[in-house]
Design an enzyme around this catalytic site. Structure first.
Site, PDB file in Angstrom:
ATOM      1  N   ARG A  97       0.818  -1.217   0.000  1.00 18.74           N
ATOM      2  CA  ARG A  97       0.000   0.000   0.000  1.00 18.74           C
ATOM      3  C   ARG A  97       0.852   1.268   0.000  1.00 18.74           C
ATOM      4  NH1 ARG A  97      -5.588  -1.006   3.304  1.00 18.74           N
ATOM      5  NH2 ARG A  97      -6.112  -2.996   2.313  1.00 18.74           N
TER       6      ARG A  97
ATOM      7  N   ASP B  67     -16.000   8.549   8.090  1.00 14.54           N
ATOM      8  CA  ASP B  67     -14.833   7.683   7.957  1.00 14.54           C
ATOM      9  C   ASP B  67     -13.598   8.549   8.146  1.00 14.54           C
ATOM     10  OD1 ASP B  67     -14.543   4.637   6.659  1.00 14.54           O
ATOM     11  OD2 ASP B  67     -12.727   5.845   6.475  1.00 14.54           O
TER      12      ASP B  67
END
Length: 278
Positions: free
Chosen positions: A48, A148
């Site tokens: 990532r 979020d």
């Protein structure tokens, strides 16, 4: 001469992301987002963050982590976004939505006011729109807040636009009622209908923040598959904060393998991974 970012993918993660750098990553994501990464996540971190190395044009993880830690760095948000897990789907764990529809119908019969719901780790929005669809199908009025920590997924959530394969498991009748299919340049895309958009709003929130923005109390809270990243002490604090935000009789939905509300005196089980505020 340092390696170019493009060449990193041809080397094993262990050769590029040292144990010391991995330890630094784990400490930083815990500090910035409260996420507790296990020692088994080294390859995930490598894959990532490699994208962020390329985006920043840096040649090593050590250099990248220096960028992240600089005072006032504009890379910290991207760092958190990259390491946030965003696995979601429409009507994931369908028993929760069946319970939600029943609860919404009872609520409408008793009170008539809109049922207020909060999805507090909403990712790319499928959960929020599933809640909105369930509320619309219940026949009562409803409102949904989606939050979020990851600003990238929030942008997707707020757009309400998805590739057609994301809705493959939704029955045709439900699709016709809640989605519009794209044509021409938008072929292969679907968009939630305006009726759903009017029910939802979104905002960024780190559940680990010591202070949350002022919020009215909710009738239903979805907190699914996020507490697994928090230690047990913070799970207890989070549960107390959510209990304070739920009306008496309100529902808390948690992930399929989570049972952390069972030990709280303010909740009782009311279904599979569902709890009611006493």
């Amino acid at each position: 001469m340092s390696a170019q970012p493009e060449s990193l993918e041809f080397l094993p993660a262990a050769a590029l992301l040292s144990e010391r750098e991995f330890t630094t990553v784990r400490a930083l994501i815990a500090e910035y987002a409260g996420i507790k990464l296990s020692t088994q996540k080294r390859n995930m971190v490598y894959n990532r963050l490699l994208r962020r190395l390329r985006a920043r044009g840096v040649g090593s993880f050590a250099e990248y982590l220096e960028v992240v830690q600089r005072e006032g760095s504009d890379e910290r948000e991207a760092f958190v976004n990259a390491l946030t897990t965003n696995l979601t789907a429409f009507f994931r764990e369908p028993h929760h939505f069946e319970l939600l529809i029943s609860h919404a119908q009872q609520h409408a019969a008793r009170r008539g006011a809109p049922l207020r719901c909060w999805s507090n780790a909403c990712s790319t929005g499928e959960e929020v729109w599933s809640i909105a669809m369930a509320l619309r199908e219940s026949g009562g009025a409803g409102e949904v807040l989606g939050t979020d920590i990851d600003t990238d997924v929030l942008n997707t959530a707020q757009s309400g636009v998805y590739r057609s394969e994301r809705i493959a498991g939704i029955p045709v009748e439900r699709l016709r009622k809640h989605f519009l299919r794209g044509t021409g340049a938008n072929d292969g895309l679907v968009s939630v209908r305006p009726e759903l958009r009017a029910m939802a709003r979104f905002g960024q929130l780190n559940l680990q923040s010591p202070v949350w923005p002022a919020m009215e109390r909710f009738d239903v809270i979805f907190c699914r598959n996020v507490v697994i990243y928090f230690d047990r002490e913070f799970q207890k604090k989070l549960l107390t904060r959510m209990a304070d935000l739920l009306v008496p009789g309100g529902l808390l939905m948690v992930g399929h393998s989570e049972s952390f509300p069972a030990a709280h005196p303010g909740f009782r089980s009311c279904g599979r991974t569902a709890y009611q505020r006493i």
